[in-house]
Enzyme design. Structure first.
Site, PDB file in Angstrom:
ATOM      1  N   PRO A  12       0.868  -1.212   0.032  1.00  0.00           N
ATOM      2  CA  PRO A  12      -0.081   0.069  -0.001  1.00  0.00           C
ATOM      3  C   PRO A  12       0.806   1.402  -0.081  1.00  0.00           C
ATOM      4  CG  PRO A  12      -0.171  -1.143   2.259  1.00  0.00           C
ATOM      5  CD  PRO A  12       0.604  -2.156   1.154  1.00  0.00           C
ATOM      6  N   ASN A  13       0.296   2.078  -0.683  1.00  0.00           N
ATOM      7  CA  ASN A  13       0.799   3.552  -0.960  1.00  0.00           C
ATOM      8  C   ASN A  13       2.025   3.588  -1.787  1.00  0.00           C
ATOM      9  OD1 ASN A  13      -1.399   4.994   0.867  1.00  0.00           O
ATOM     10  ND2 ASN A  13      -0.320   3.614   2.564  1.00  0.00           N
ATOM     11  N   ARG A  20       5.682  12.388  -3.002  1.00  0.00           N
ATOM     12  CA  ARG A  20       5.687  12.941  -1.600  1.00  0.00           C
ATOM     13  C   ARG A  20       6.965  12.225  -0.936  1.00  0.00           C
ATOM     14  NH1 ARG A  20       1.254  11.054   1.314  1.00  0.00           N
ATOM     15  NH2 ARG A  20       2.595  11.738   3.129  1.00  0.00           N
ATOM     16  N   TYR A  25      12.042   8.372   0.491  1.00  0.00           N
ATOM     17  CA  TYR A  25      11.612   7.285  -0.476  1.00  0.00           C
ATOM     18  C   TYR A  25      12.240   7.883  -2.007  1.00  0.00           C
ATOM     19  CZ  TYR A  25       8.468   6.029   3.009  1.00  0.00           C
ATOM     20  OH  TYR A  25       7.622   5.338   4.117  1.00  0.00           O
ATOM     21  N   ASN A  76       8.020  -5.942  -1.380  1.00  0.00           N
ATOM     22  CA  ASN A  76       8.001  -4.729  -0.365  1.00  0.00           C
ATOM     23  C   ASN A  76       6.452  -4.614   0.221  1.00  0.00           C
ATOM     24  OD1 ASN A  76       8.046  -2.171   1.008  1.00  0.00           O
ATOM     25  ND2 ASN A  76       9.050  -1.051  -0.543  1.00  0.00           N
ATOM     26  N   ALA A  79       3.568  -0.733   4.592  1.00  0.00           N
ATOM     27  CA  ALA A  79       2.987  -0.942   5.889  1.00  0.00           C
ATOM     28  C   ALA A  79       2.547  -2.495   6.623  1.00  0.00           C
ATOM     29  CB  ALA A  79       1.807  -0.089   6.100  1.00  0.00           C
ATOM     30  N   GLU A 100      12.655  -9.664   0.708  1.00  0.00           N
ATOM     31  CA  GLU A 100      11.970  -8.442   1.342  1.00  0.00           C
ATOM     32  C   GLU A 100      12.814  -7.247   1.077  1.00  0.00           C
ATOM     33  OE1 GLU A 100      11.281  -8.706   5.548  1.00  0.00           O
ATOM     34  OE2 GLU A 100      10.562  -7.147   5.733  1.00  0.00           O
ATOM     35  N   HIS A 102      13.094  -3.022   1.533  1.00  0.00           N
ATOM     36  CA  HIS A 102      12.491  -1.712   1.865  1.00  0.00           C
ATOM     37  C   HIS A 102      13.168  -0.532   1.324  1.00  0.00           C
ATOM     38  CE1 HIS A 102       9.319  -3.563   4.351  1.00  0.00           C
ATOM     39  NE2 HIS A 102      10.254  -4.357   4.879  1.00  0.00           N
ATOM     40  N   ARG A 109      14.016   4.500  11.663  1.00  0.00           N
ATOM     41  CA  ARG A 109      12.758   5.058  11.893  1.00  0.00           C
ATOM     42  C   ARG A 109      11.976   4.873  13.059  1.00  0.00           C
ATOM     43  NH1 ARG A 109       9.958   4.939   6.024  1.00  0.00           N
ATOM     44  NH2 ARG A 109       8.841   6.733   6.934  1.00  0.00           N
TER      45      ARG A 109
HETATM   46  O1  CA2 Z   1      10.819   1.865   2.975  1.00  0.00           O
HETATM   47  C1  CA2 Z   1      10.078   1.116   2.815  1.00  0.00           C
HETATM   48  O2  CA2 Z   1      10.081   0.782   1.406  1.00  0.00           O
HETATM   49  C2  CA2 Z   1       8.848   0.928   3.447  1.00  0.00           C
HETATM   50  O3  CA2 Z   1       8.273  -0.340   3.168  1.00  0.00           O
HETATM   51  C3  CA2 Z   1       7.757   1.809   2.988  1.00  0.00           C
HETATM   52  C4  CA2 Z   1       6.155   1.959   3.589  1.00  0.00           C
HETATM   53  C5  CA2 Z   1       6.376   1.950   4.972  1.00  0.00           C
HETATM   54  O4  CA2 Z   1       5.370   1.757   5.496  1.00  0.00           O
HETATM   55  C6  CA2 Z   1       7.407   0.863   5.586  1.00  0.00           C
HETATM   56  O5  CA2 Z   1       7.611   1.013   6.981  1.00  0.00           O
HETATM   57  C7  CA2 Z   1       8.853   0.900   4.662  1.00  0.00           C
HETATM   58  C8  CA2 Z   1       5.610   3.060   2.979  1.00  0.00           C
HETATM   59  C9  CA2 Z   1       5.244   3.353   1.475  1.00  0.00           C
HETATM   60  C10 CA2 Z   1       4.371   4.504   1.261  1.00  0.00           C
HETATM   61  O6  CA2 Z   1       5.191   5.369   0.305  1.00  0.00           O
HETATM   62  C11 CA2 Z   1       5.077   6.473  -0.042  1.00  0.00           C
HETATM   63  C12 CA2 Z   1       5.805   7.023  -0.874  1.00  0.00           C
HETATM   64  C13 CA2 Z   1       5.730   8.396  -1.114  1.00  0.00           C
HETATM   65  C14 CA2 Z   1       4.614   9.250  -0.580  1.00  0.00           C
HETATM   66  C15 CA2 Z   1       3.944   8.471   0.498  1.00  0.00           C
HETATM   67  C16 CA2 Z   1       4.120   7.367   0.689  1.00  0.00           C
END
Ligand code: CA2
Length: 155
Positions: A12-13, A20, A25, A76, A79, A100, A102, A109
């Site tokens: 997700p996301n 953003r 990221y 990946n 969340a 896996e 990330h 974090r």
């Molecule tokens: O670091 C990663 O790849 C994560 O899997 C990304 C997830 C986060 O919940 C994990 O703890 C670590 C979040 C993905 C959301 O990505 C966004 C990217 C740009 C703007 C908003 C969200």
């Protein structure tokens, strides 16, 4: 001869990548990441199926389909990494290597990001390497599929 196939699954996301939080990221979009994966796959002689969903049930359904269809999984879970026993169970049911990924270094974090339900099932974990982590995962997967898991590759 059919190439070894790898499902690259995004949770997700991650469709918001590049829109953003570039400090966390990076600037690449998910389409850029898909392109990087397809370029790496061509170089590594792998077949890549790159997917993203915001829905837990969709990710699980794709993992069920993958049980007999693919040779390895790069995931990946975003969340869901930190919350989903269901995704961990679906991965456990697949007798194929799982890596896996990330993008961010989750260990630098918030504490809630330090635990992963997926890590105990994974052959390898790549964190904090930015979107390059996906390419590193495919490189490692290629090594696994031609050595340790070679006999299991679906021909
Ligand atoms: O670091 C990663 O790849 C994560 O899997 C990304 C997830 C986060 O919940 C994990 O703890 C670590 C979040 C993905 C959301 O990505 C966004 C990217 C740009 C703007 C908003 C969200």
């Amino acid at each position: 001869m059919q190439l070894p196939s790898v499902l690259v699954l995004n949770g997700p996301n991650l469709n918001l990548l590049g829109t953003r939080e570039p400090a966390i990221y990076g600037a690449e979009t998910l389409d850029d990441v898909a392109r990087m994966c397809h370029d790496a796959a061509a170089r590594l002689h792998l077949e890549v199926d790159f997917r993203q969903s915001n829905a837990e049930h969709q990710l699980i359904d794709w993992l069920h389909e993958a049980r007999t269809r693919v040779d390895g999984i790069v995931i990946n879970p975003a969340a869901y990494t930190h919350t989903s026993v269901a995704i961990a169970d679906a991965l456990s049911a697949i007798a194929k290597p799982v890596i896996e990924v990330h993008i961010s270094n989750v260990h630098k974090r918030e504490a809630f990001r330090h635990h992963s339900f997926v890590s105990p099932i994974a052959e390898a974990i790549i964190v904090g390497c930015g979107t390059q982590g996906y390419v590193l995962a495919l490189e490692r997967m290629q090594t696994l599929l031609t050595t340790k898991f070679a006999k299991q590759v679906t021909q």
